[in-house]
Design a protein around this motif. Structure first.
Motif, PDB file in Angstrom:
ATOM      1  N   PHE A  62      10.659  12.535  -2.189  1.00 29.28           N
ATOM      2  CA  PHE A  62      11.082  12.549  -3.591  1.00 29.28           C
ATOM      3  C   PHE A  62       9.882  12.468  -4.526  1.00 29.28           C
ATOM      4  N   ALA A  63       9.981  13.220  -5.624  1.00 33.99           N
ATOM      5  CA  ALA A  63       8.885  13.315  -6.592  1.00 33.99           C
ATOM      6  C   ALA A  63       9.311  12.690  -7.921  1.00 33.99           C
ATOM      7  N   GLY A  64       8.452  12.800  -8.930  1.00 30.59           N
ATOM      8  CA  GLY A  64       8.669  12.154 -10.223  1.00 30.59           C
ATOM      9  C   GLY A  64       9.963  12.530 -10.920  1.00 30.59           C
ATOM     10  N   ASN A  65      10.522  13.688 -10.565  1.00 36.80           N
ATOM     11  CA  ASN A  65      11.749  14.098 -11.269  1.00 36.80           C
ATOM     12  C   ASN A  65      12.942  13.197 -10.944  1.00 36.80           C
ATOM     13  N   ILE A  66      12.818  12.347  -9.910  1.00 37.46           N
ATOM     14  CA  ILE A  66      13.918  11.403  -9.634  1.00 37.46           C
ATOM     15  C   ILE A  66      13.967  10.304 -10.710  1.00 37.46           C
ATOM     16  N   THR A  67      12.905  10.176 -11.500  1.00 37.33           N
ATOM     17  CA  THR A  67      12.898   9.175 -12.578  1.00 37.33           C
ATOM     18  C   THR A  67      13.532   9.718 -13.869  1.00 37.33           C
ATOM     19  N   TYR A  68      13.813  11.010 -13.930  1.00 34.21           N
ATOM     20  CA  TYR A  68      14.316  11.594 -15.188  1.00 34.21           C
ATOM     21  C   TYR A  68      15.789  11.224 -15.381  1.00 34.21           C
ATOM     22  N   PRO A  69      16.135  10.736 -16.578  1.00 36.00           N
ATOM     23  CA  PRO A  69      17.496  10.239 -16.810  1.00 36.00           C
ATOM     24  C   PRO A  69      18.611  11.210 -16.393  1.00 36.00           C
ATOM     25  N   GLU A 124       6.116  11.279  -3.265  1.00 36.09           N
ATOM     26  CA  GLU A 124       4.963  12.114  -3.604  1.00 36.09           C
ATOM     27  C   GLU A 124       4.886  12.246  -5.118  1.00 36.09           C
ATOM     28  N   THR A 125       3.743  12.743  -5.589  1.00 35.60           N
ATOM     29  CA  THR A 125       3.656  13.047  -7.025  1.00 35.60           C
ATOM     30  C   THR A 125       3.787  14.538  -7.319  1.00 35.60           C
ATOM     31  N   ASP A 126       3.327  15.409  -6.373  1.00 33.64           N
ATOM     32  CA  ASP A 126       3.163  16.844  -6.662  1.00 33.64           C
ATOM     33  C   ASP A 126       2.220  17.028  -7.861  1.00 33.64           C
ATOM     34  N   ALA A 127       1.338  16.044  -8.065  1.00 28.51           N
ATOM     35  CA  ALA A 127       0.388  16.098  -9.181  1.00 28.51           C
ATOM     36  C   ALA A 127      -0.474  17.362  -9.078  1.00 28.51           C
ATOM     37  N   ARG A 145       0.854  -1.184   0.000  1.00 29.54           N
ATOM     38  CA  ARG A 145       0.000   0.000   0.000  1.00 29.54           C
ATOM     39  C   ARG A 145       0.892   1.238   0.000  1.00 29.54           C
ATOM     40  N   LEU A 146       0.490   2.221  -0.778  1.00 25.59           N
ATOM     41  CA  LEU A 146       1.297   3.430  -0.900  1.00 25.59           C
ATOM     42  C   LEU A 146       0.489   4.663  -0.515  1.00 25.59           C
ATOM     43  N   VAL A 147       1.231   5.724  -0.179  1.00 28.53           N
ATOM     44  CA  VAL A 147       0.605   7.017   0.092  1.00 28.53           C
ATOM     45  C   VAL A 147       1.285   8.060  -0.800  1.00 28.53           C
ATOM     46  N   ASP A 148       0.497   8.852  -1.485  1.00 27.77           N
ATOM     47  CA  ASP A 148       1.039  10.012  -2.196  1.00 27.77           C
ATOM     48  C   ASP A 148       1.038  11.148  -1.180  1.00 27.77           C
ATOM     49  N   THR A 149       2.227  11.523  -0.690  1.00 27.75           N
ATOM     50  CA  THR A 149       2.279  12.473   0.429  1.00 27.75           C
ATOM     51  C   THR A 149       2.165  13.930   0.014  1.00 27.75           C
ATOM     52  N   HIS A 150       2.019  14.197  -1.291  1.00 27.31           N
ATOM     53  CA  HIS A 150       1.894  15.605  -1.702  1.00 27.31           C
ATOM     54  C   HIS A 150       1.308  15.699  -3.103  1.00 27.31           C
ATOM     55  N   VAL A 206      -3.583   4.202  -1.513  1.00 31.75           N
ATOM     56  CA  VAL A 206      -4.848   4.221  -0.776  1.00 31.75           C
ATOM     57  C   VAL A 206      -5.062   5.477   0.056  1.00 31.75           C
ATOM     58  N   ARG A 207      -4.020   6.307   0.193  1.00 33.05           N
ATOM     59  CA  ARG A 207      -4.148   7.582   0.901  1.00 33.05           C
ATOM     60  C   ARG A 207      -3.414   8.655   0.106  1.00 33.05           C
ATOM     61  N   VAL A 208      -3.923   9.872   0.175  1.00 34.91           N
ATOM     62  CA  VAL A 208      -3.190  11.001  -0.418  1.00 34.91           C
ATOM     63  C   VAL A 208      -3.242  12.186   0.539  1.00 34.91           C
ATOM     64  N   ILE A 209      -2.203  12.995   0.484  1.00 38.26           N
ATOM     65  CA  ILE A 209      -2.216  14.263   1.211  1.00 38.26           C
ATOM     66  C   ILE A 209      -2.366  15.365   0.164  1.00 38.26           C
ATOM     67  N   ASP A 210      -3.452  16.098   0.298  1.00 43.90           N
ATOM     68  CA  ASP A 210      -3.864  17.120  -0.667  1.00 43.90           C
ATOM     69  C   ASP A 210      -3.417  18.474  -0.115  1.00 43.90           C
ATOM     70  N   VAL A 211      -2.684  19.213  -0.929  1.00 45.44           N
ATOM     71  CA  VAL A 211      -2.042  20.436  -0.446  1.00 45.44           C
ATOM     72  C   VAL A 211      -2.714  21.677  -1.029  1.00 45.44           C
TER      73      VAL A 211
END
Ligand SMILES: [Zn+2]
Ligand SMILES: [Zn+2]
Length: 260
Positions: free
Chosen positions: A178-185, A205-208, A4-9, A32-37
């Motif tokens: 850490f957000a999605g930019n850690i996946t950028y080459p 987090e996603t910072d979506a 189970r994961l949480v999107d913390t931001h 299953v949980r998110v923190i909405d900012v």
């Protein structure tokens, strides 16, 4: 990944899709949980409202973002009192995002600092987690944070510092998210920084809707995609994604003083 994961931001109010669809898709992906900012008092009120109607799936972070501190500058005390009032909701786990952004010059640095200092104090008074946004201002951010006296729990959201900064945060017991930019080459520096963070101080987090991870880069981001960031983080650290995922679940509880 079978955890189970949480999107913390994330910023649910900025995702231009039906909320139930977004949360349903997240839950199907194990998120299953998110923190909405909320960025500003009006958005923060909307965030709390969404959280209260979410059956425990959404928690709220409320604050004034450093890129737009106009409302705080015009009425500092009234703004903080509004946030204090919103924090009475038990869905509110954090004050922020607040901090310093010297990359974008939408707000003068001194005005950003005034809003930051007031929100640090509020987080401390209310015993809430402080969620920090920092861009190109790391040295000054530490000076301001230390000068104002940080609350017990601090999260560096969308971590953008180097390995030294990560180690400094760890020495204070602050979390690095850490957000999605850690996946950028190209972002090898970010992966190096992630290796400098003790496992128990990591968050994801996603910072979506911003910063979609590979292979969705450039598209609209959503909480369901946070698993891509967990996998990249695990790979950077040489760990199994499931093991890291389980650790991240524990960390959310510690970082936001909540029972997930
Ligand atoms: Zn931010
Ligand atoms: Zn954000």
């Amino acid at each position: 990944m079978d955890v189970r994961l949480v999107d913390t931001h994330c910023h649910l109010g900025h995702i231009e899709r039906d909320l139930e669809e977004v949360l349903g898709e997240a839950s199907d992906a194990g998120v299953v949980r998110v923190i909405d900012v909320g960025m500003g008092t009006a958005e923060s009120a909307a965030t709390v409202d969404r959280a209260e109607r979410s059956d425990g799936r959404v928690f709220a972070a409320i604050g004034v973002h450093p890129n737009d501190v106009a409302e705080f500058t015009a009425a500092p005390e009234a703004t903080i009192e509004q946030l204090r009032g919103l924090a009475a909701s038990e869905t509110v786990v954090a004050i922020g995002e607040t901090g310093l952004d010297h990359y974008r010059d939408r707000s003068p640095p001194d005005l950003q600092e005034a809003a930051f200092v007031a929100q640090i104090a509020l987080a401390r008074q209310l015993d809430k987690t402080l969620v920090i946004h920092c861009r190109d201002a790391h040295a000054r951010l530490i000076e301001v944070l230390q000068g104002a006296g940080p609350p017990e729990r601090v999260v560096m959201h969308c971590f953008s510092g180097d390995a030294r900064f990560a180690a400094l945060c760890a020495s204070h017991g602050w979390f690095c998210s850490f957000a999605g930019n850690i996946t950028y080459p190209k972002n090898e520096d970010l992966r190096e920084a992630a290796r400098a963070v003790p496992a128990e101080l990591l968050l994801v987090e996603t910072d979506a809707p911003f910063l979609a991870p590979q292979p969705y880069r450039g598209k609209s981001n959503a909480p369901a995609l946070v698993a891509h960031t967990v996998r990249a983080l695990a790979e950077a650290r040489g760990e199994a994604a499931d093991t890291l995922g389980a650790q991240l679940w524990e960390n959310v509880g510690a970082a936001f003083a909540l029972r997930v």
